[in-house]
Design a protein around this motif. Structure first.
Motif, PDB file in Angstrom:
ATOM      1  N   ASP A 150      -9.190   9.330  -9.286  1.00 13.95           N
ATOM      2  CA  ASP A 150      -9.556   8.937 -10.657  1.00 13.95           C
ATOM      3  C   ASP A 150      -8.316   8.803 -11.530  1.00 13.95           C
ATOM      4  N   LYS A 151      -7.403   9.731 -11.348  1.00 15.39           N
ATOM      5  CA  LYS A 151      -6.182   9.698 -12.168  1.00 15.39           C
ATOM      6  C   LYS A 151      -5.355   8.455 -11.855  1.00 15.39           C
ATOM      7  N   VAL A 152      -5.250   8.150 -10.571  1.00 17.94           N
ATOM      8  CA  VAL A 152      -4.485   6.966 -10.170  1.00 17.94           C
ATOM      9  C   VAL A 152      -5.107   5.713 -10.794  1.00 17.94           C
ATOM     10  N   LEU A 153      -6.417   5.636 -10.732  1.00 16.71           N
ATOM     11  CA  LEU A 153      -7.104   4.455 -11.285  1.00 16.71           C
ATOM     12  C   LEU A 153      -6.933   4.383 -12.794  1.00 16.71           C
ATOM     13  N   GLU A 154      -7.131   5.519 -13.450  1.00 19.26           N
ATOM     14  CA  GLU A 154      -7.027   5.537 -14.914  1.00 19.26           C
ATOM     15  C   GLU A 154      -5.631   5.156 -15.386  1.00 19.26           C
ATOM     16  N   GLU A 155      -4.628   5.670 -14.709  1.00 12.23           N
ATOM     17  CA  GLU A 155      -3.263   5.501 -15.227  1.00 12.23           C
ATOM     18  C   GLU A 155      -2.551   4.268 -14.696  1.00 12.23           C
ATOM     19  N   THR A 156      -3.028   3.728 -13.589  1.00 10.94           N
ATOM     20  CA  THR A 156      -2.317   2.569 -13.034  1.00 10.94           C
ATOM     21  C   THR A 156      -3.233   1.374 -12.801  1.00 10.94           C
ATOM     22  N   GLY A 157      -4.544   1.606 -12.815  1.00  5.07           N
ATOM     23  CA  GLY A 157      -5.478   0.518 -12.527  1.00  5.07           C
ATOM     24  C   GLY A 157      -5.566   0.177 -11.051  1.00  5.07           C
ATOM     25  N   ILE A 158      -4.921   0.996 -10.236  1.00  2.00           N
ATOM     26  CA  ILE A 158      -4.865   0.711  -8.799  1.00  2.00           C
ATOM     27  C   ILE A 158      -5.988   1.469  -8.084  1.00  2.00           C
ATOM     28  N   PRO A 159      -6.756   0.774  -7.226  1.00  3.11           N
ATOM     29  CA  PRO A 159      -7.841   1.451  -6.513  1.00  3.11           C
ATOM     30  C   PRO A 159      -7.328   2.241  -5.303  1.00  3.11           C
ATOM     31  N   THR A 160      -8.138   3.206  -4.926  1.00  3.64           N
ATOM     32  CA  THR A 160      -7.796   4.031  -3.762  1.00  3.64           C
ATOM     33  C   THR A 160      -8.959   4.026  -2.779  1.00  3.64           C
ATOM     34  N   LEU A 192       0.840  -1.195   0.000  1.00  2.00           N
ATOM     35  CA  LEU A 192       0.000   0.000   0.000  1.00  2.00           C
ATOM     36  C   LEU A 192       0.874   1.244   0.000  1.00  2.00           C
ATOM     37  N   VAL A 193       0.459   2.246  -0.776  1.00  2.00           N
ATOM     38  CA  VAL A 193       1.070   3.574  -0.594  1.00  2.00           C
ATOM     39  C   VAL A 193      -0.024   4.514  -0.120  1.00  2.00           C
ATOM     40  N   TRP A 194       0.362   5.352   0.774  1.00  2.33           N
ATOM     41  CA  TRP A 194      -0.582   6.334   1.317  1.00  2.33           C
ATOM     42  C   TRP A 194      -0.322   7.625   0.555  1.00  2.33           C
ATOM     43  N   ILE A 195      -1.250   7.944  -0.342  1.00  2.85           N
ATOM     44  CA  ILE A 195      -0.981   9.064  -1.251  1.00  2.85           C
ATOM     45  C   ILE A 195      -1.310  10.420  -0.620  1.00  2.85           C
ATOM     46  N   TYR A 196      -1.625  10.383   0.639  1.00  2.00           N
ATOM     47  CA  TYR A 196      -1.831  11.653   1.358  1.00  2.00           C
ATOM     48  C   TYR A 196      -1.305  11.451   2.783  1.00  2.00           C
ATOM     49  N   ILE A 222       4.045   0.966   2.502  1.00  2.00           N
ATOM     50  CA  ILE A 222       5.423   1.279   2.129  1.00  2.00           C
ATOM     51  C   ILE A 222       5.819   2.682   2.570  1.00  2.00           C
ATOM     52  N   ILE A 223       4.978   3.640   2.219  1.00  3.71           N
ATOM     53  CA  ILE A 223       5.373   5.044   2.433  1.00  3.71           C
ATOM     54  C   ILE A 223       4.125   5.908   2.400  1.00  3.71           C
ATOM     55  N   TYR A 224       4.198   7.086   2.966  1.00  2.93           N
ATOM     56  CA  TYR A 224       3.111   8.045   2.780  1.00  2.93           C
ATOM     57  C   TYR A 224       3.653   9.298   2.095  1.00  2.93           C
ATOM     58  N   MET A 225       2.720  10.075   1.590  1.00  2.59           N
ATOM     59  CA  MET A 225       3.074  11.182   0.689  1.00  2.59           C
ATOM     60  C   MET A 225       4.184  12.079   1.221  1.00  2.59           C
ATOM     61  N   ASN A 226       4.105  12.408   2.497  1.00  2.00           N
ATOM     62  CA  ASN A 226       5.060  13.382   3.016  1.00  2.00           C
ATOM     63  C   ASN A 226       6.493  12.859   3.068  1.00  2.00           C
ATOM     64  N   TYR A 279       6.767   2.677  -6.003  1.00  2.00           N
ATOM     65  CA  TYR A 279       6.796   1.779  -4.842  1.00  2.00           C
ATOM     66  C   TYR A 279       6.036   0.469  -5.101  1.00  2.00           C
ATOM     67  N   LYS A 280       5.665   0.294  -6.353  1.00  2.00           N
ATOM     68  CA  LYS A 280       5.033  -0.971  -6.804  1.00  2.00           C
ATOM     69  C   LYS A 280       3.823  -1.324  -5.924  1.00  2.00           C
ATOM     70  N   ALA A 281       2.912  -0.382  -5.845  1.00  2.00           N
ATOM     71  CA  ALA A 281       1.770  -0.549  -4.941  1.00  2.00           C
ATOM     72  C   ALA A 281       0.644  -1.357  -5.578  1.00  2.00           C
ATOM     73  N   ASP A 282      -0.103  -2.017  -4.725  1.00  3.91           N
ATOM     74  CA  ASP A 282      -1.308  -2.753  -5.153  1.00  3.91           C
ATOM     75  C   ASP A 282      -2.569  -1.984  -4.763  1.00  3.91           C
ATOM     76  N   GLY A 283      -2.416  -1.037  -3.872  1.00  3.04           N
ATOM     77  CA  GLY A 283      -3.562  -0.236  -3.443  1.00  3.04           C
ATOM     78  C   GLY A 283      -3.068   1.092  -2.904  1.00  3.04           C
ATOM     79  N   ALA A 284      -3.920   2.084  -3.008  1.00  2.00           N
ATOM     80  CA  ALA A 284      -3.548   3.409  -2.504  1.00  2.00           C
ATOM     81  C   ALA A 284      -4.542   3.834  -1.428  1.00  2.00           C
ATOM     82  N   VAL A 285      -4.031   4.545  -0.454  1.00  2.00           N
ATOM     83  CA  VAL A 285      -4.870   5.010   0.650  1.00  2.00           C
ATOM     84  C   VAL A 285      -4.862   6.535   0.660  1.00  2.00           C
ATOM     85  N   PHE A 286      -6.047   7.108   0.562  1.00  2.00           N
ATOM     86  CA  PHE A 286      -6.179   8.556   0.685  1.00  2.00           C
ATOM     87  C   PHE A 286      -6.721   8.814   2.083  1.00  2.00           C
TER      88      PHE A 286
END
Lengths: 425, 391
Positions: free
Chosen positions: A380-390, A272-276, A299-303, A355-362
């Motif tokens: 939406d952008k993350v899903l469109e460009e990577t297919g990864i859900p958030t 998981l990457v935490w995009i915020y 793995i990591i968060y945005m900051n 970070y080779k994520a399988d899911g993103a957390v907002f």
């Protein structure tokens, strides 16, 4: 009569003790906590000696302050206190006696701390209008209320070379203002040295994050969470460089020797990457449980995804200020939360891929109104460009009373099970 | 057609200019805007009083201050925004997504506040094909010489963008004329406010708000004529004498709903002035006409207005302006209203309340949502405040 306390000193003492206790057993934690404690120790000592201390908002370049021998305490950096159970609620509640509840808790915490008298008043207050209105609204108000000299750094909203030059001129005006209000003078040689340290730190964090991107991740959350607070207070110091060198060495050691980053058995099944944001309160246990129970590694968060380009040319004062201006607008939170939204979208996509994520957390801090307003566009952008859900989770970054850790964990479990059930992309 | 205007305890009188202005303010696409469009001319919306409307007017484009009074649901907007966002912005986005602003030929955004800049993000992303002009003015947060120079460049770029989009040339003569017309509006509105200094002002706060809303959406030549007529009519009107207290509105998020004022005034408070984005701050100072550099004059003047809390270097000026208004209009109490989630003003409350306290100026803080609903609590709190300050 109630005994007067100095929270900064107490935290410095606490962090020093933890740092010493873990020096052998956990050098990474020891280094990070020790470096954080250094700031509050220096601030306490400076206040006792009558040396200048500046409270600054995040994204204000601390290199300038260290170079001028003014101790910078990042007000929002004080949110590291929330790692201590019960330490922040008192100050948030106190601040809410004066300003509305919907104002950001990360601003209410330092405000409450100053109003309570539990921290020595700084000599000056410096805030930058980026990334958010809350800083703008609160910091000047606190300074006015307490009679503290205040300097607001005006930063253009749109990112451009012209804007960076404008901010650089603002920084120059700030230096003059600091000289007038603290009696300290800018020493160009010291600034060059501070910039060397700063550049080293930024190079090191890139290397550390490159290691974190490896599979399995050798430096996951929650351990890595303290990285960003270091960058709020310490750029420009050898202490930050030393700390990051220790981190890099130890993480590399883990990779080379296939040493687990955690003291328990787990198999990395999901990244998981935490995009915020991420919860700063009692959440480490939950993250570890998710790792142990589901093999879900955060793995990591945005900051922590710090990608600032070091300032190469240190021969000229104006060029250094320009580099710092560019940096301040491109540090985490300023880059994404400061807008426009495309920067955040791009950054999130980059994080998912890197970070080779399988899911993103907002994990959205409730007070970051502007960030919530970009959430859908980013997801939406993350899903469109990577297919990864958030997944979106509403929380207060430092106040666990808003969304308790268990509630957050429960939402994450649902999300993880969903990803595992449908199979990784 | 005339409107029966009922002053709090006065008799009904005929006020044709006020009636006309009220009608202009009452509908989203008012008659003036429709007439303007029917001549083949363009209408461009803007969201913040830091936008120099004169640039648009000089291009024969009608500047239209966007609002969303009457919006009660934000279902479409909340696909993008949340309950954590300001309800003014949510309402405006709702109307935009519902197509209620389709009569607009463009939108001008600023970095006024976090929510508005994000609305710009959203509409730029989802509606850019529909709108010929989407402009963004990066308004500085300070007012020093460097900030003025920056804003001068921004306004110049905006001017060019308007010229290119609509195929017009904004000459110095046209721009100067537009500034003069707008300055006349400012002067007329100040005359209106001057009448409110009287012991018995001839106009309520709710009515003034209608006038201001008309100003924000009506071609100024037309508005100015109506204003002159209104000022004449007000000379004949009996003053309001049965109020319990003279009040002032300040705070954040812009308070543009006459119904809000009406609730307060029906309880016996008379709103005699304000320090508000839709009110005095919008027109208080004329734009300086700098003959050889009109855009410099615009930049200086727009930044030098009584400030929004978004300006980082003007907290003292902001507080002084409130105090000055209190003194000039002999205000008995200040209503500090803020839209919920407006952090920039919410944060300022600490210092503003403290300074009012030091100056012995009673102040009440009222959070509100953009749509006026459930007025019970508002009434209770205002009632209690009036009892506290009643003369």
């Amino acid at each position: 009569m109630e005994e007067k306390i100095n929270v900064l000193e107490m935290v410095a003492d606490g962090f020093s003790a933890v740092s010493e206790d873990t020096a052998e057993s956990n050098p990474i934690q020891s280094a990070m906590v020790g470096a954080l404690g250094y700031v509050y120790r220096r601030a306490t000592e400076a206040a006792e000696k009558g040396d200048p201390v500046a409270w600054v908002s995040f994204s204000v370049p601390t290199e300038i302050f260290w170079a001028m021998d003014i101790v910078p305490v990042c007000d929002i950096g004080l949110t590291v206190f929330c790692a201590i159970p019960g330490a922040v609620e008192k100050y948030i509640d106190l601040a809410e006696e004066f300003i509305p509840q919907y104002v950001c808790s990360t601003n209410k915490l330092p405000m409450g701390l100053l109003l309570s008298g539990d921290a020595p008043l700084p000599n000056v207050y410096v805030a930058q209008n980026n990334p958010c209105d809350s800083i703008l609204g609160v910091d000047s108000s606190v300074a006015k209320y307490l009679g503290l000299p205040y300097f607001g750094i005006g930063t253009p909203y749109l990112k451009s070379e012209k804007g960076y030059l404008y901010t650089a001129r603002e920084l120059k005006r700030m230096v003059t203002w600091l000289e007038n209000h603290t009696g300290r003078k800018m020493d160009f040689g010291r600034l060059q040295q501070a910039m060397k340290y700063s550049n080293q730190a930024h190079e090191l964090v890139l290397k550390i994050n490159a290691l974190a991107a490896q599979v399995p991740c050798p430096f996951p959350m929650p351990e890595s969470a303290s990285l960003y607070p270091l960058f709020m207070n310490l750029p420009g110091t050898p202490e930050l460089v030393n700390c990051l060198e220790t981190l890099y060495r130890e993480i590399q050691h883990r990779v080379n020797n296939k040493v687990s980053p955690v003291p328990f058995e787990y198999e990395e099944k999901l990244r998981l990457v935490w995009i915020y944001a991420m919860p700063g309160f009692d959440f480490p246990n939950s993250l570890n449980e998710l790792m142990q129970e589901y093999g879900a590694v955060s793995i990591i968060y945005m900051n922590n995804h710090i990608t600032v380009v070091p300032t190469e040319d240190l021969s000229d004062y104006d060029k250094i200020l320009l580099g710092l201006a560019r940096k301040s607008r491109n540090m985490p939170m300023s880059k994404e939360g400061g807008g426009p939204w495309e920067d955040w979208g791009d950054n999130s996509v980059e994080m998912v891929r890197y970070y080779k994520a399988d899911g993103a957390v907002f994990a959205g801090h409730i007070a970051c109104k502007s960030n919530w307003a970009a959430a859908k566009l980013v997801k939406d952008k993350v899903l469109e460009e990577t297919g990864i859900p958030t997944i979106s989770i509403e929380l207060d970054f430092i106040d666990g009373r808003v969304t308790p850790a268990e509630a957050i964990k429960s939402q994450l479990v649902d999300f993880i099970e969903l990803i595992l059930a449908r199979g990784k992309q | 057609m005339t409107l029966e205007v009922v002053a709090p305890k006065g008799g009904a009188i005929k006020m044709s200019a006020l009636d006309e202005l009220t009608k202009l303010a009452d509908s989203l696409e008012n008659k003036a805007a429709k007439d303007w469009k029917s001549q083949g001319k363009k209408v461009v919306g803007f969201f913040c009083s830091y936008v120099p409307e004169e640039i648009l007017y000089a291009a024969d484009v009608l500047p239209y201050r966007v609002a969303a009074r009457g919006c009660t649901e934000t279902t479409s907007a909340d696909v993008y925004l949340t309950h954590l966002n300001c309800s003014f912005v949510r309402s405006c986005l709702e109307y935009a997504l519902e197509g209620k602003y389709d009569f607009l030929d463009g939108l001008v955004f600023t970095n006024s506040c976090d929510d508005i800049r994000r609305m710009s993000d959203i509409l730029r992303t989802v509606q850019s094909e529909r709108l010929p002009l989407i402009a963004f003015l990066d308004v500085p947060k300070k007012t020093d010489a460097d900030a003025i120079a920056w804003y001068q460049d921004e306004i110049a770029a905006f001017k060019q963008s308007v010229e290119t989009t609509f195929g017009v040339k904004i000459t110095d003569n046209k721009l100067k004329k537009a500034i003069e017309v707008y300055n006349e509006t400012r002067s007329l509105l100040k005359q209106l406010y001057e009448l409110r200094r009287k012991d018995n002002p001839p106009i309520t706060g709710a009515e003034v708000m209608q006038v201001l809303n008309a100003a924000a959406t009506t071609p100024r030549d037309q508005f100015n004529k109506l204003m002159k007529k209104l000022l004449e009519e007000l000379k004949q009107r009996e003053g309001i004498s049965d109020h319990k207290a003279r009040l002032m509105i300040t705070g954040g998020g812009g308070c543009d709903d006459p119904a809000y004022f009406d609730v307060v005034e029906r309880l016996g408070g008379l709103v005699v002035t304000d320090a508000d984005c839709f009110g005095s701050r919008y027109f208080w100072k004329p734009v300086e006409v700098i003959e050889d550099d009109l855009i410099l004059g615009l930049a200086k003047s727009y930044l030098d207005r009584p400030s929004c809390a978004r300006m980082t270097d003007r907290i003292d000026e902001r507080i002084d302006f409130i105090k000055e208004m209190v003194e000039t209009y002999r205000v008995d109490g200040v209503i500090f209203q803020t839209l919920i989630n407006c952090q920039v003003w919410g944060g300022q409350l600490l210092a503003i309340r403290d300074e009012m306290k030091k100056a012995c100026i009673p102040l009440i803080e009222l959070d509100r949502e953009y749509a006026l609903r459930g007025t019970g609590q508002l009434k209770t709190r205002v009632q209690a405040f009036l009892e506290r300050i009643e003369r």
